[in-house]
Design an enzyme around this catalytic site. Structure first.
Site: not given
Lengths: 299, 233
Positions: A2-3
């Protein structure tokens, strides 16, 4: 993995595009889903809702018509199997929570955002896919947060993608990079307080917890985030946005990254990696948030 | 001197070309790097490689001899497991530079991120700017010199090696199991030699050294429960 990314910038006219460009740079951190929460300067109440099938449009209209009149409604297919509804509703702003609850009571409808300033665009695939299908139709924005998802918790379904909102506190949106290890314990605790969950994603718990702390306990965003830091267990780097603020906090072992760059003119950039800041500003020294840190910026 | 344009070239091919060029040339200039990852990995020889731009993650990993000069920035894990040679970064690097570095010298003229010199075993790391949190964590050997500000937990759980810092607030940000002492005369000379070699104009007098409190294994403290009588609870 995830970012996450975020941006506070009053002076930039196309904040939606800026945020999407920041997320495009984070595509290697996850391409299961991409989402942005944008805070627009406007007075009417905006709704963005998914339908599992276009045939549920009548049900949706019936629910909304109990509260007010719909205008500028449009319905269009998303990247995957879901159909999207977008429109503005002329209604009493005190009833937003109740309408949110009523729409989420329908098994085939899910609210992505409902509120005066907030608009959430999220769909499966990368940021490129998001802008190819969704026209990010926003006026002047003050701030926004975004997320690219690599699904590790719960299912790969866009209603389970970030940013998450809570019916308890309209205008709150939340993105999270990490996993909670006390999700079920916290979910049972919140459910015993009468809070209803729409998805089985652990991040929804965080959104409801912070919304509950602010709405029911009357805390400001910063003290709600401190309470969350003390309560949540696991790995988390979280950004929370309200109509007037963005807050960020991190677990005490700082597993998941976030770098922050503040400019003198009040512009603040957030990103999982430095490269996500480069579409806006390049060659700057962005600082990493300290472990166990809590910080809130006013827009 | 030879020029190499690597625009659009796959990483494997970049490194294959470099390996061949290092054998025959003293100086190689690399153009259009476009932040290529894994640049100059496991290179042997004595050549000088100058990059006109920025490189990506793992620049100069397992480097064993050449001097690599990067005119721009580098990404995460610059000089991963470096064995020998030199890496000179003219601008900033990402987090975790020189992890598990065993030999050679890395000079960063700008800033670096968190966990700089993490688990270093040998060689020298010089950062002219600031470093982030937990720099020099679990270091086993080698020397880290930081001219700018340090982040929290500097030298946390060091086993060996030494960190020289200029930051006047370093004692507030010290990690566990380390001691902060004035720089010794022998260390001053060694740092001065390094500064002279890389033309760094900085007096060594005001440096302080961070080293492990106990060399080798940590002191093991047995947990001793304290019992209270029921009436006191």
């Amino acid at each position: 993995m995830c970012g996450i990314a975020g941006l506070i910038a009053k002076e930039r006219s196309d904040l939606g595009d800026d945020l999407v460009n920041m997320l495009k740079e984070l595509v290697h951190r996850g391409r299961d889903a991409t989402g942005v929460a944008l805070y627009e300067q406007r007075d009417d109440i905006q709704a963005r809702i998914t339908l599992t099938d276009p045939s549920f449009e009548n049900d949706l209209h019936q629910i909304i018509q109990n509260y007010g009149q719909i205008s500028n409604a449009k319905i269009y297919p998303g990247v995957g199997i879901f159909t999207f509804f977008e429109g503005s509703i002329a209604m009493d702003s005190n009833q937003i929570s109740q309408l949110h609850w009523d729409i989420d009571s329908h098994p085939n409808l899910c609210v992505h955002s409902l509120g005066q300033h907030l608009k959430v665009y999220k769909d499966q695939g990368s940021a490129e896919d998001l802008v190819a299908v969704h026209q990010i139709d926003v006026g002047d924005c003050t701030h926004g947060i975004g997320h690219v998802r690599l699904a590790t918790e719960s299912v790969e379904n866009i209603n389970f993608a970030h940013p998450f909102v809570s019916y308890l506190y309209p205008g709150l949106s939340l993105v999270h990079n990490g996993q909670f290890t006390n999700y079920f314990k916290m979910r049972r605790k919140l459910e015993s307080l009468g809070i209803r969950f729409k998805t089985a994603n652990d991040t929804e718990m965080a959104a409801h917890f912070i919304a509950y702390e602010m709405k029911e306990k009357g805390k400001d965003l910063e003290s709600a985030l401190h309470a969350a830091l003390d309560t949540f267990d696991g790995i988390f780097t979280i950004m929370v946005a309200t109509d007037s603020q963005i807050g960020a906090f991190r677990d005490r072992l700082a597993f998941k990254p976030v770098v922050i760059y503040e400019q003198d003119n009040g512009m603040v950039l957030f990103g999982s990696e430095q490269i996500s800041l480069t579409p806006i500003i390049s060659d700057v020294y962005a600082t990493e948030m300290e472990p166990g840190g809590v910080k809130v910026w006013s827009v | 001197m030879v020029r190499l344009d690597i625009s659009g070239m796959p990483t494997l091919e970049v490194n294959r070309n470099l390996r061949e060029l290092v054998q025959q040339n003293d100086e190689i200039i690399v153009e259009n790097p476009h932040s290529v990852h894994n640049f100059a990995t496991a290179l042997k020889g004595k050549a000088k490689i100058t990059v006109e731009g920025s490189t990506g993650f793992y620049t100069g990993g397992f480097l064993q001899g050449p001097t690599v000069i990067i005119k721009g920035n580098t990404g995460l894990y610059t000089g991963d497991n470096m064995d020998g040679g030199e890496i000179i970064v003219e601008m900033n690097t990402g987090s975790n530079c020189a992890p598990s570095m065993a030999g050679g010298t890395m000079l960063i003229k700008g800033h670096s991120g968190s966990r700089a010199g993490w688990g270093m075993k040998g060689g020298n790391l010089i950062v002219c700017g600031n470093v982030g949190m937990w720099s020099g964590k679990m270091t086993l050997g080698g020397r880290i010199i930081i001219l700018g500000e340090v982040g929290m937990g500097i030298g946390e759980s060091m086993y060996g090696g030494i960190i020289h810092v200029l930051d006047p607030k370093a004692d507030e940000k010290l990690g566990g199991n380390v001691a902060l002492k004035p720089i010794a005369d022998k260390e001053k000379k060694e740092v001065e030699t390094l500064f002279k070699k890389f033309a760094i104009e900085q007096s060594v007098d005001s440096f302080r050294s961070i080293m492990p409190k106990v060399y080798g294994r940590h002191d093991y403290v047995m947990f001793k429960p304290t019992h209270k009588k029921r009436a006191e609870v």
